[in-house]
Design an enzyme around this catalytic site. Sequence first.
Site, mmCIF file in Angstrom:
data_model
loop_
_atom_site.group_PDB
_atom_site.id
_atom_site.type_symbol
_atom_site.label_atom_id
_atom_site.label_comp_id
_atom_site.label_asym_id
_atom_site.label_seq_id
_atom_site.Cartn_x
_atom_site.Cartn_y
_atom_site.Cartn_z
ATOM 1 N N GLY A 1 41.855 -20.616 33.665
ATOM 2 C CA GLY A 1 41.030 -20.799 34.159
ATOM 3 C C GLY A 1 39.321 -20.604 33.203
ATOM 4 O O GLY A 1 39.511 -19.877 32.824
ATOM 5 N N ASN A 2 38.744 -20.302 35.053
ATOM 6 C CA ASN A 2 37.678 -19.629 34.400
ATOM 7 C C ASN A 2 36.689 -18.853 35.957
ATOM 8 O O ASN A 2 37.516 -19.079 36.814
ATOM 9 C CB ASN A 2 35.977 -20.833 34.229
ATOM 10 C CG ASN A 2 36.198 -21.922 34.736
ATOM 11 O OD1 ASN A 2 35.491 -21.939 36.278
ATOM 12 N ND2 ASN A 2 36.540 -23.039 34.663
ATOM 13 N N ARG A 3 35.625 -18.683 35.999
ATOM 14 C CA ARG A 3 35.136 -17.503 36.291
ATOM 15 C C ARG A 3 34.243 -18.265 37.776
ATOM 16 O O ARG A 3 33.186 -17.524 38.561
ATOM 17 C CB ARG A 3 34.654 -16.216 35.985
ATOM 18 C CG ARG A 3 35.312 -16.015 35.543
ATOM 19 C CD ARG A 3 34.515 -13.916 34.830
ATOM 20 N NE ARG A 3 33.862 -13.646 35.859
ATOM 21 C CZ ARG A 3 32.730 -12.626 35.298
ATOM 22 N NH1 ARG A 3 32.236 -12.492 34.233
ATOM 23 N NH2 ARG A 3 32.284 -12.057 36.656
ATOM 24 N N SER A 4 34.356 -19.069 37.892
ATOM 25 C CA SER A 4 33.400 -19.767 38.638
ATOM 26 C C SER A 4 33.864 -19.825 40.003
ATOM 27 O O SER A 4 34.729 -20.301 40.622
ATOM 28 C CB SER A 4 33.380 -21.561 38.341
ATOM 29 O OG SER A 4 32.199 -21.844 39.419
ATOM 30 N N ALA B 1 32.943 -26.458 37.397
ATOM 31 C CA ALA B 1 33.388 -25.628 35.980
ATOM 32 C C ALA B 1 34.811 -26.249 35.589
ATOM 33 O O ALA B 1 35.614 -25.350 35.383
ATOM 34 C CB ALA B 1 33.368 -24.213 35.507
#
Length: 418
Positions: free
Chosen positions: A219-222, A286
């Site tokens: 995942g990512n931190r958006s 994102a």
Amino acid sequence: MARILLGVSGGIAAYKAIELARLATKEGHAVRVLMTPTATRFVGAASFEGIVGAPVLIDEFERDPARGAFPGDPEPGHDPIGHLELAANADAYLVAPASANTIAKLATGAADSMLTTSFLSSSGPRLVAPAMNDRMYRDPATQENLAALRERGVLVIDPDEGPLASRGEHGVGRLPEPRALLDRIEAALPGPAGPWDGLRVLVSAGGTREPIDPVRFIGNRSSGRMGLALAERAARRGAEVTLVAANVCLDEPAGVRRVNVETAAELKSALGSEFPSSDVLLMAAAPADFRASAVAERKLPREGQGMELELEPTEDILAGLASGRHGGQTVIGFAAETGSGLERAREKLRRKAVDAIVLNDVSRPEIGFESDQNEVVIVEAGQERQIPLSSKADVADAILDRVEALREEAIEVHGPDR
Ligand code: CTP
């Protein structure tokens, strides 16, 4: 110029309603008049009919010879239901003078005349101008009725103070002058449609999650905050907003339609079905650039020294959508970079063929993913605009201002259909 429905109830000030009808007509408004039976004891329907050039209606069962049309409008081919048709065609409905009796009926929803039934069925702005003796006006019954009307969104025009009809009496209860009444009607009319009214805006927000096994993901931190701010500000401007939210834990703004997705593939598919009917795409999500080549069906055990994960690239969703867009669509991309990244943003603007790239530096904690603030550069072909550190709502407004300007410029160059 507006279609004004004027309801006249029984009171000496009914003579001022004649003057109001004359003024409104003189200024180019189309006026239709409804009178209560009592009002006809104070002034004659013929006076209004002569001034506005249309029949006055009194009884709710009366057939409207003009079939609900306002002066200047074509009459329908059928005989519509009188108390529904006139109210439906009116841009605003003012009851002036509104007697204590009529106010009481309007407050309780009584429907015993053309004036009261039409008031109930009217969905546009409704105004009431009380006029009566000051003791009747001050009585708690009248005040409570007016409060009930106000609570329901009816605009109550306060009466003036001065000499009253009964000789020697002075107090609050005079109907304001026709000019003042007309000003209030005009102020209540809905304004002209702005550039955002009904504009279909598609916003993506959040970060995708690409599964590795049933419990793990890449995942990512958006957080989705910037996308939510854009959705909220666009909705406030009058746009019809659809939010495609990838793993966003925050509530969507009021009036915004939400579609939830998890992976880049789901994001692509949701945007793919929404984009063709959208005017603007704000691609703040994102999406992951890579996903696991194979997703394990069972949870991967913790075995051995380590593991190798094979990744494959995901598609560039934005580039794909922008390449297939039609001329009237505006597409804005976002680039979260660590460090200045201006050159990379310019390159993305060209490669993805979008109208602008909104660049921000996510290595700065005060404007990072979870922050409510942001500082961006809006990169467009041939120009860059620095938006200073401010709330994400203000940054969203600055971005929407650019969207508006870009759309205007495109219309000037290519015409509305492009
Ligand atoms: N984007 C997309 N699909 C992807 C990756 C990104 O649609 N698979 C969109 C983002 O939503 C954003 C814009 O492209 O609006 C730029 O994203 P960014 O990650 O900065 O660009 P990439 O093309 O992924 O380039 P890089 O990761 O090399 O910076």
